[in-house]
Enzyme design. Structure first.
Site, PDB file in Angstrom:
ATOM      1  N   ARG A 118       1.754  14.158  11.212  1.00 55.32           N
ATOM      2  CA  ARG A 118       1.948  13.145  10.101  1.00 55.32           C
ATOM      3  C   ARG A 118       1.117  13.908   9.078  1.00 55.32           C
ATOM      4  O   ARG A 118       0.368  14.546   9.148  1.00 55.32           O
ATOM      5  CB  ARG A 118       1.824  11.769  10.566  1.00 55.32           C
ATOM      6  CG  ARG A 118       3.210  11.056  10.909  1.00 55.32           C
ATOM      7  CD  ARG A 118       3.016   9.573  10.413  1.00 55.32           C
ATOM      8  NE  ARG A 118       2.873   9.622   9.040  1.00 55.32           N
ATOM      9  CZ  ARG A 118       2.526   8.662   8.386  1.00 55.32           C
ATOM     10  NH1 ARG A 118       1.922   7.460   8.962  1.00 55.32           N
ATOM     11  NH2 ARG A 118       2.297   8.465   7.267  1.00 55.32           N
ATOM     12  N   ASP A 151      -3.102   6.915  14.289  1.00 55.62           N
ATOM     13  CA  ASP A 151      -3.771   7.870  13.111  1.00 55.62           C
ATOM     14  C   ASP A 151      -4.813   8.591  13.593  1.00 55.62           C
ATOM     15  O   ASP A 151      -5.028   9.604  13.204  1.00 55.62           O
ATOM     16  CB  ASP A 151      -4.137   6.989  11.916  1.00 55.62           C
ATOM     17  CG  ASP A 151      -2.890   6.308  11.030  1.00 55.62           C
ATOM     18  OD1 ASP A 151      -1.703   7.090  11.213  1.00 55.62           O
ATOM     19  OD2 ASP A 151      -3.077   5.396  10.432  1.00 55.62           O
ATOM     20  N   GLU A 277      -6.320   7.781  -0.680  1.00 57.24           N
ATOM     21  CA  GLU A 277      -5.021   8.714  -0.779  1.00 57.24           C
ATOM     22  C   GLU A 277      -4.711   9.066  -2.103  1.00 57.24           C
ATOM     23  O   GLU A 277      -3.441   8.866  -2.446  1.00 57.24           O
ATOM     24  CB  GLU A 277      -4.002   8.176   0.113  1.00 57.24           C
ATOM     25  CG  GLU A 277      -4.366   7.668   1.470  1.00 57.24           C
ATOM     26  CD  GLU A 277      -3.471   6.948   2.473  1.00 57.24           C
ATOM     27  OE1 GLU A 277      -3.512   7.073   3.483  1.00 57.24           O
ATOM     28  OE2 GLU A 277      -2.528   6.605   1.773  1.00 57.24           O
ATOM     29  N   ARG A 292      -3.828   4.957  -4.423  1.00 60.07           N
ATOM     30  CA  ARG A 292      -3.252   3.808  -3.738  1.00 60.07           C
ATOM     31  C   ARG A 292      -4.128   2.793  -3.613  1.00 60.07           C
ATOM     32  O   ARG A 292      -5.406   2.861  -3.290  1.00 60.07           O
ATOM     33  CB  ARG A 292      -2.790   4.146  -2.245  1.00 60.07           C
ATOM     34  CG  ARG A 292      -2.443   3.185  -1.502  1.00 60.07           C
ATOM     35  CD  ARG A 292      -2.094   3.711  -0.028  1.00 60.07           C
ATOM     36  NE  ARG A 292      -1.954   2.753   0.987  1.00 60.07           N
ATOM     37  CZ  ARG A 292      -1.668   3.000   2.379  1.00 60.07           C
ATOM     38  NH1 ARG A 292      -1.566   4.290   2.852  1.00 60.07           N
ATOM     39  NH2 ARG A 292      -1.336   2.044   3.356  1.00 60.07           N
ATOM     40  N   GLY A 297      -3.206  -4.507  -5.718  1.00 55.65           N
ATOM     41  CA  GLY A 297      -2.313  -3.869  -6.844  1.00 55.65           C
ATOM     42  C   GLY A 297      -1.187  -3.169  -5.940  1.00 55.65           C
ATOM     43  O   GLY A 297      -1.472  -2.418  -5.181  1.00 55.65           O
ATOM     44  N   GLN A 347      -1.351  -3.708   1.969  1.00 56.50           N
ATOM     45  CA  GLN A 347      -0.673  -2.440   2.356  1.00 56.50           C
ATOM     46  C   GLN A 347      -0.271  -1.528   1.414  1.00 56.50           C
ATOM     47  O   GLN A 347      -1.076  -1.420   0.374  1.00 56.50           O
ATOM     48  CB  GLN A 347       0.497  -2.824   3.233  1.00 56.50           C
ATOM     49  CG  GLN A 347       0.323  -4.024   4.403  1.00 56.50           C
ATOM     50  CD  GLN A 347       1.455  -4.202   5.182  1.00 56.50           C
ATOM     51  OE1 GLN A 347       2.582  -4.096   4.833  1.00 56.50           O
ATOM     52  NE2 GLN A 347       1.443  -4.789   6.280  1.00 56.50           N
ATOM     53  N   TYR A 406       4.992   9.110   2.962  1.00 57.85           N
ATOM     54  CA  TYR A 406       4.039   9.398   2.244  1.00 57.85           C
ATOM     55  C   TYR A 406       4.711  10.471   1.225  1.00 57.85           C
ATOM     56  O   TYR A 406       5.571  11.302   1.562  1.00 57.85           O
ATOM     57  CB  TYR A 406       2.787  10.141   2.672  1.00 57.85           C
ATOM     58  CG  TYR A 406       1.585   9.158   3.339  1.00 57.85           C
ATOM     59  CD1 TYR A 406       2.226   7.600   3.762  1.00 57.85           C
ATOM     60  CD2 TYR A 406       0.513   9.610   3.684  1.00 57.85           C
ATOM     61  CE1 TYR A 406       0.987   6.930   4.115  1.00 57.85           C
ATOM     62  CE2 TYR A 406      -0.449   8.798   4.050  1.00 57.85           C
ATOM     63  CZ  TYR A 406      -0.070   7.443   4.499  1.00 57.85           C
ATOM     64  OH  TYR A 406      -1.063   6.613   4.991  1.00 57.85           O
TER      65      TYR A 406
END
Length: 469
Positions: A118, A151, A277, A292, A297, A347, A406
């Site tokens: 990933r 992760d 990120e 991000r 936001g 998120q 992503y």
């Protein structure tokens, strides 16, 4: 003319010819010796010029053979000195994006040994492009692939292959990492590799295949970085790293690295409230990142990095067509360029955008709620006008019935301009597809084009029923 005179005349002419031939042979010999022993004069410095003590990297050393009257002359071509990249060319003007690469990793995993991965990304050296991803320490058709939705485990490593080559068993494991970034400064690769305990992780800085520096967690809460390429200008590379809450205030710092050594660290400044990120690109003489916000936001933060004085500024993308997921529908979404919009801010997903004068090119999931589908378009005034929503040149990359994930940017230097490209992660398996126990991805890659283009959809394409459980 009597016989004696004839003999004298013929002898004189013969002697003259012989003398000329002898002199020609001497000239050829002198030329050969001179060319052979003057190799050191290639790019020789002016007299009294101080030469640098550090080694000079030679890219190639080619001998050219020239044939002259059956005599071989070896002419040494002056070697090319490898230089740092400066990214000073203008950005290419594009009409949209054209297909570039697709690795089909999941489809191939149905009948071959392919890594579970990933967080993929793409980055290029001056000659070739490479794909990276964080492997899970297992292939897909392997019991260790069970529960790879997580992760951060100590078995994750950064994988590196030429773009378009799936991560097979012979793939190089660059470093131990569950978060990473990579970039090439023109001379060698820099890899930023984070691994370890959530509350006390380590970032290793590997340059030209050697560990040069490291830094430990500064907030003891999942030290993490970009999951896409960093950027190097004139030998200095910069990478954005965050440590702290994923849903509250965190400590973001921008690191500056030279040949693997940390030379400066700047704290985040400006109006961005939460930064993770980042997708960064060279904007000479600086670097710009679209990131991000996982706290407040659904509009994306912007981080501007000054490579000369290490100063930092931040804001938000002006476009009212916001780029994160989840988000409000386009009629009710907002952005004022300076602050988080407080619209479904918790998120999120890694993404990208880049400025084009006052306008903005961007990509995002088609679904406003899920990581499904993928689209790109240009927002008129999207870089400079608050809440701008005029959209043109829309393209579907992945249709809304298929999963995405992503996405991030990478830059490619051409002869006259710098092109922007992007990749999309195509996630398969858990949590959505519960028939299988693994989670992995393939990628699709597009690059900017000034030409025309058609339509299509480029999903992962694997039939989950054909896959190992």
């Amino acid at each position: 003319m009597n016989p004696n005179q004839k003999i004298i005349t013929i002898g004189s002419v013969s002697l003259t010819i012989a003398t000329v031939c002898f002199l020609m042979q001497i000239a050829i010999l002198v030329t050969t010796v001179t060319l052979h022993f003057k190799q050191h004069e290639c790019d020789s410095p002016a007299s009294n010029q101080v030469m640098p003590c550090e080694p000079i990297i030679i890219e190639r050393n080619i001998t050219e053979i020239v044939y002259l009257n059956n005599t071989t002359i070896e002419k040494e071509i002056c070697p090319k000195v490898v230089e740092y990249r400066n990214w000073s060319k203008p950005q290419c003007q594009i009409t949209g994006f054209a297909p570039f690469s697709k690795d089909n990793s999941i489809r191939l995993s149905a009948g071959g040994d392919i890594w579970v991965t990933r967080e993929p990304y793409v980055s290029c050296d001056p000659v070739k492009c490479y794909q990276f991803a964080l492997g899970q320490g297992t292939t897909l058709d392997n019991k260790h692939s069970n529960d790879t939705v997580h992760d951060r485990i100590p078995h994750r490593t950064l994988l590196m292959n030429e773009l378009g080559v799936p991560f097979h068993l012979g793939t190089r494991q660059v470093c131990i990492a569950w978060s990473s970034s990579s970039c090439h400064d023109g001379k060698a690769w820099l890899h930023v590799c984070i691994t370890g305990d959530d509350k006390n992780a380590t970032a290793s800085f590997i340059y030209d295949g050697r560990l040069v520096d490291s830094i430990g967690s500064w907030s003891q809460n999942i030290l993490r970085t970009q999951e896409s390429e960093c950027v190097c200008i004139n030998g200095t590379c910069t990478v954005v790293m965050t440590d702290g809450s994923a849903s509250g205030r965190a400590d973001t710092r921008i690191l500056f690295i030279e040949e693997g050594k940390i030379v400066h660290i700047s704290p985040l400044a400006g109006s961005a409230q939460h930064v993770e990120e980042c997708s960064c690109y060279p904007r000479y003489p600086g670097v710009r990142c679209i990131c991000r916000d996982n706290w407040k936001g659904s509009n994306r933060p912007v981080v501007d990095i000054n490579m000369e004085d290490y100063s930092i500024d931040s804001s938000y993308v002006c476009s009212g067509l916001v780029g994160d997921t989840p988000r409000n529908d386009d009629r009710s979404s907002n952005s004022n360029c300076r602050n988080p919009n407080n619209e479904r801010g918790t998120q999120g997903v890694k993404g990208w955008a880049f400025d084009n004068g006052n306008d903005l090119w961007m990509g995002r999931t088609i679904s406003k709620d899920l990581r499904s589908g993928y689209e790109t378009f240009k927002v008129i005034g999207g870089w400079s006008t608050p809440n701008s929503k005029s959209q043109i040149n829309r393209q579907v990359i992945v249709d809304s019935d298929n999963r995405s994930g992503y996405s991030g940017i990478f830059s490619v230097e051409g002869k006259s301009c710098i092109n922007r490209c992007f990749y999309v992660e195509l996630i398969r398996g858990r949590k959505q597809e519960t028939r299988v126990w693994w989670t992995s991805n393939s990628i699709v890659v597009f690059c900017g084009t000034s030409g025309t283009y058609g339509t299509g959809s480029w999903p992962d394409g694997a039939n989950i029923n054909f896959m190992p459980i």
